[in-house]
Scaffold this active site. Structure first.
Site, short mmCIF file in Angstrom:
data_model
loop_
_atom_site.label_atom_id
_atom_site.label_comp_id
_atom_site.label_asym_id
_atom_site.label_seq_id
_atom_site.Cartn_x
_atom_site.Cartn_y
_atom_site.Cartn_z
CE1 TYR A 65 -4.42 -1.15 0.02
CE2 TYR A 65 -3.43 -2.92 1.53
CZ TYR A 65 -4.55 -2.32 0.37
OH TYR A 65 -5.43 -3.18 0.26
CB SER A 72 -7.50 0.87 -0.55
OG SER A 72 -8.51 0.62 -1.73
CG HIS A 172 -26.35 -2.78 -17.64
ND1 HIS A 172 -25.90 -1.46 -18.18
CD2 HIS A 172 -27.67 -2.20 -17.56
CE1 HIS A 172 -26.66 -0.77 -18.25
NE2 HIS A 172 -27.88 -1.04 -17.92
CG ASP A 324 -29.61 2.23 -18.10
OD1 ASP A 324 -30.83 3.00 -18.51
OD2 ASP A 324 -29.47 1.11 -18.77
CB CYS A 344 -24.32 -23.14 -5.10
SG CYS A 344 -23.83 -21.48 -5.68
CB CYS A 352 -26.40 -18.99 0.95
SG CYS A 352 -25.89 -18.62 -0.69
#
Length: 396
Positions: A65, A72, A172, A324, A344, A352
């Site tokens: 870093y 970050s 998209h 959008d 899954c 989940c």
């Protein structure tokens, strides 16, 4: 994230991501939280060993870093993206305005709890959980949603908001247009005489094969994004998909970006363009792993034409795409994608595909089957944390 002078109410958009340490002092606490999370990393004696590993890794990660500016940039990029998105949304969808964004990171501030409390203070009742990972994985979007639903319980705000979820958007058209533009910009960085010889490598964060073997759709969704980008450009260059940031002794989804660079360099290829297909802003994986580590590797092996396509960051087409995606979601009044409620085949996490207690009213379709998704935001059980999930080498 919001203005105290802005009207109360409207639509709250929770932008979910892993996050990253903003300063060098934040690196160790960030890693400690990461290695303590059993939904992401599975370790024996998690509390002790996770903290031990994080503390040992912190000096090395802190240097990484330091080399990219001391922290970050992912929060600043997310804030810029959120502000631009909301400005566009206020014009595109005045009936759901004002639109406000709230950041929910996993391992550094602002956390999901912070986002929820800020929404409550702003008088928000309509909320959208908007993943900032274009392609779904249980290790990224799935775990972020689990944490957001747990935060509703932690903050006592379980019934404060009416929710819907944007859980994937890797195909998209706006995202594809933005990514295609980034690829074209990257290719234009090569001398024209060499451009046709450039190998285009789409690189995404890897996952342990144990996650893939459960039925995670991540590699299929990465492939779909790449296919759309290639078609949008009419790309004639050779191209392939690779995966980066493996860490630990488990088997990872490949081929490895690092190993593929080595193989092509040793075979005599000189020109390679890396495209971060799963990352929408610059962070440690692009600025350090790709731009420094892999670039040095390529050059040391004689690959003179090594480039990286620019991250989307605040690219106009990408900001338009974010707005959008949300505008279409609001207009459709569907609570989530059809894929969201289907777990899954090998899933063992009882939390989940959780669904909050209040879901957007007037929605049609996409209703969960009783056997597919839990109906509330219950806490994970010990059995829910029994599989290794992606552990970023340095993270965002």
């Amino acid at each position: 994230m919001t203005s105290s002078s802005a009207p109360r109410g409207g639509t709250g958009i929770v932008m979910m991501n892993l996050g990253g340490p903003a300063t060098l002092d934040d690196v160790e606490p960030f890693l400690v939280r990461l290695f303590a999370d059993r939904e992401i990393i599975q370790l024996p004696w998690q509390d002790f060993l996770g903290k031990f590993i994080a503390t040992r890794r912190a000096p090395k990660v802190r240097k990484l870093y330091d080399a990219i500016g001391g922290g970050s940039p992912i929060r600043s990029w997310t804030e810029a993206q959120g502000e631009a998105m909301c400005r566009r949304l206020d014009e595109m969808s005045p009936e759901t305005a004002p639109h406000r964004f709230y950041i929910a990171f996993r391992y550094t501030t602002p956390f999901a709890d912070d986002a929820l409390r800020a929404m409550k203070a702003d008088g928000i009742t309509r909320a959208i959980a908007f993943t900032q990972y274009p392609q779904w994985s249980c290790a990224t979007t799935g775990s972020s949603l689990n944490d957001l639903w747990r935060a509703l319980d932690r903050t006592g705000l379980k019934d404060a908001f009416e929710w819907s979820i944007i859980d994937r958007w890797g195909e998209h058209p706006g995202f594809i247009e933005a990514m295609a533009g980034a690829v074209e910009d990257g290719l234009e960085d090569f001398p024209e005489a060499e451009r046709d010889d450039v190998l285009v490598m789409f690189s995404a964060h890897s996952l342990p094969l144990s996650v893939i073997d459960r039925g995670d759709s991540y590699p299929a969704e990465i492939g779909a994004s790449v296919s759309r980008v290639v078609q949008a450009i009419g790309l004639r260059n050779p191209h392939l998909v690779t995966y980066q940031s493996e860490v630990g002794p488990v088997r990872w989804l490949g081929p490895s970006t690092e190993k593929v660079i080595e193989q092509f360099a040793k075979s005599g290829r000189k020109n390679l363009l890396i495209v971060p297909i799963a990352f929408t802003s610059d962070h440690i994986e692009t600025l350090s792993e790709l731009d420094i580590e892999y670039a040095e590797l390529a050059h040391s092996l004689g690959m003179t034409g090594f480039r990286r396509a620019p991250a989307l960051n605040v690219r106009t087409e990408f900001l338009d795409a974010l707005a959008d995606i949300v505008a279409q979601h609001l207009a459709a009044r569907t609570p989530w994608s059809p894929q969201y409620v289907t777990r899954c085949p090998g899933c063992t996490n009882d939390q989940c595909r959780g669904i909050p207690s209040r879901v957007v009213s007037g929605a049609t379709g996409c209703k969960p089957a009783a056997s597919d998704a839990p109906s509330t935001v219950a806490h994970a059980t010990p059995r829910a944390a029994t599989r290794a999930v992606a552990a970023p080498a340095a993270t965002h």
